[in-house]
Design an enzyme around this catalytic site. Structure first.
Site, PDB file in Angstrom:
ATOM      1  N   PRO A   2       0.788  -1.237   0.000  1.00  0.00           N
ATOM      2  CG  PRO A   2      -0.162  -1.137   2.117  1.00  0.00           C
ATOM      3  CD  PRO A   2       0.495  -2.091   1.153  1.00  0.00           C
ATOM      4  CG  ASN A   3      -0.295   4.274   1.294  1.00  0.00           C
ATOM      5  OD1 ASN A   3      -1.272   4.803   0.769  1.00  0.00           O
ATOM      6  ND2 ASN A   3      -0.349   3.689   2.470  1.00  0.00           N
ATOM      7  NE  ARG A  46       3.984   6.300   1.652  1.00  0.00           N
ATOM      8  CZ  ARG A  46       4.320   5.096   2.036  1.00  0.00           C
ATOM      9  NH1 ARG A  46       4.820   4.249   1.178  1.00  0.00           N
ATOM     10  NH2 ARG A  46       4.117   4.722   3.262  1.00  0.00           N
ATOM     11  CE1 TYR A  99       8.870   4.896   2.933  1.00  0.00           C
ATOM     12  CE2 TYR A  99       7.317   6.724   3.069  1.00  0.00           C
ATOM     13  CZ  TYR A  99       7.836   5.552   3.589  1.00  0.00           C
ATOM     14  OH  TYR A  99       7.345   5.023   4.753  1.00  0.00           O
ATOM     15  CG  ASN A 140       8.394  -2.147   0.302  1.00  0.00           C
ATOM     16  OD1 ASN A 140       7.839  -2.256   1.396  1.00  0.00           O
ATOM     17  ND2 ASN A 140       8.987  -1.033  -0.071  1.00  0.00           N
ATOM     18  CB  ALA A 195       1.392   0.000   6.169  1.00  0.00           C
ATOM     19  CD  GLU A 246      11.088  -7.439   5.854  1.00  0.00           C
ATOM     20  OE1 GLU A 246      11.773  -8.348   6.373  1.00  0.00           O
ATOM     21  OE2 GLU A 246      10.481  -6.584   6.523  1.00  0.00           O
ATOM     22  CG  HIS A 292      11.206  -2.351   4.471  1.00  0.00           C
ATOM     23  ND1 HIS A 292       9.840  -2.326   4.396  1.00  0.00           N
ATOM     24  CD2 HIS A 292      11.539  -3.492   5.115  1.00  0.00           C
ATOM     25  CE1 HIS A 292       9.364  -3.417   4.991  1.00  0.00           C
ATOM     26  NE2 HIS A 292      10.371  -4.134   5.425  1.00  0.00           N
ATOM     27  NE  ARG A 336      10.261   5.726   8.697  1.00  0.00           N
ATOM     28  CZ  ARG A 336       9.324   5.608   7.761  1.00  0.00           C
ATOM     29  NH1 ARG A 336       9.465   4.732   6.778  1.00  0.00           N
ATOM     30  NH2 ARG A 336       8.251   6.367   7.798  1.00  0.00           N
TER      31      ARG A 336
HETATM   32  C1  DQA Z   1       8.255   0.932   3.734  1.00  0.00           C
HETATM   33  C2  DQA Z   1       8.367   1.140   5.251  1.00  0.00           C
HETATM   34  C3  DQA Z   1       7.053   0.884   5.930  1.00  0.00           C
HETATM   35  O1  DQA Z   1       7.166   1.066   7.342  1.00  0.00           O
HETATM   36  C4  DQA Z   1       6.002   1.850   5.423  1.00  0.00           C
HETATM   37  O2  DQA Z   1       4.754   1.573   6.003  1.00  0.00           O
HETATM   38  C5  DQA Z   1       5.919   1.868   3.940  1.00  0.00           C
HETATM   39  C6  DQA Z   1       7.142   1.765   3.144  1.00  0.00           C
HETATM   40  C7  DQA Z   1       9.556   1.299   3.003  1.00  0.00           C
HETATM   41  O3  DQA Z   1       9.676   0.939   1.835  1.00  0.00           O
HETATM   42  O4  DQA Z   1      10.433   1.964   3.569  1.00  0.00           O
HETATM   43  O5  DQA Z   1       4.844   2.064   3.384  1.00  0.00           O
HETATM   44  O6  DQA Z   1       8.004  -0.439   3.499  1.00  0.00           O
END
Ligand code: DQA
Length: 145
Positions: free
Chosen positions: A9-10, A17, A22, A73, A76, A97, A99, A106
């Site tokens: 998501p997002n 964003r 990011y 990835n 959230a 995984e 990020h 964080r």
């Molecule tokens: C994320 C880190 C997550 O905590 C966050 O909710 C994201 C992006 C990252 O790519 O740094 O949406 O996965």
């Protein structure tokens, strides 16, 4: 070797964003970067993004017998989703995984990752490059196993 690259998501709002966290590049730029990286490594990839947990579960399930590995990835859902962990365990495909940000630096709520239990490698805090490193890891891992 066929690799599925899943983004949660997002991440469709990359660029817009929180660019200070990011980066300024958008999702299309991430896909272009991944396609170029895959081409250089001789890998076949499919990129998919969804804001919906169940849709991501469906894509992991559908990867069984089709893909050799998964880069994920979960955004959230990293910090909340037992369903994604169970799906990765169910198909038993090697998964990395990723990020963009360094989640270890964080908020407390980002310190839990459910999917990590099903991933032989986690890469964080390296922006787009982290995805390329994930592809390289899977390539080497698949060559060895
Ligand atoms: C994320 C880190 C997550 O905590 C966050 O909710 C994201 C992006 C990252 O790519 O740094 O949406 O996965």
């Amino acid at each position: 070797m066929k690799i599925l690259v899943l983004n949660g998501p997002n991440l469709n709002l990359l660029g817009l964003r929180e660019p200070q966290i990011y980066g300024k590049q958008n999702y299309a730029a991430l896909v272009a970067f991944l396609e170029q990286s895959a081409k250089e490594e001789g890998l076949e990839i499919e990129c998919f993004q969804s804001n919906h947990e169940g849709v991501l579960v469906d894509r992991i399930q559908a990867a069984y017998g089709v893909f050799d590995g998964i880069v994920i990835n979960p955004a959230a859902y990293t910090h909340t989703s037992v369903a994604l962990l169970d799906a990765l365990k169910a198909v038993s495909l090697p998964a990395v995984e990723v990020h963009l940000s360094d989640v270890s630096l964080r908020e407390d709520f980002r310190q839990i990752s459910y999917v990590r239990q099903a991933c032989p490698r986690t890469i964080m805090g390296q922006g787009f490059e982290g995805y390329r490193l994930a592809l390289l890891f899977l390539k080497e891992y698949l060559e060895k196993n």
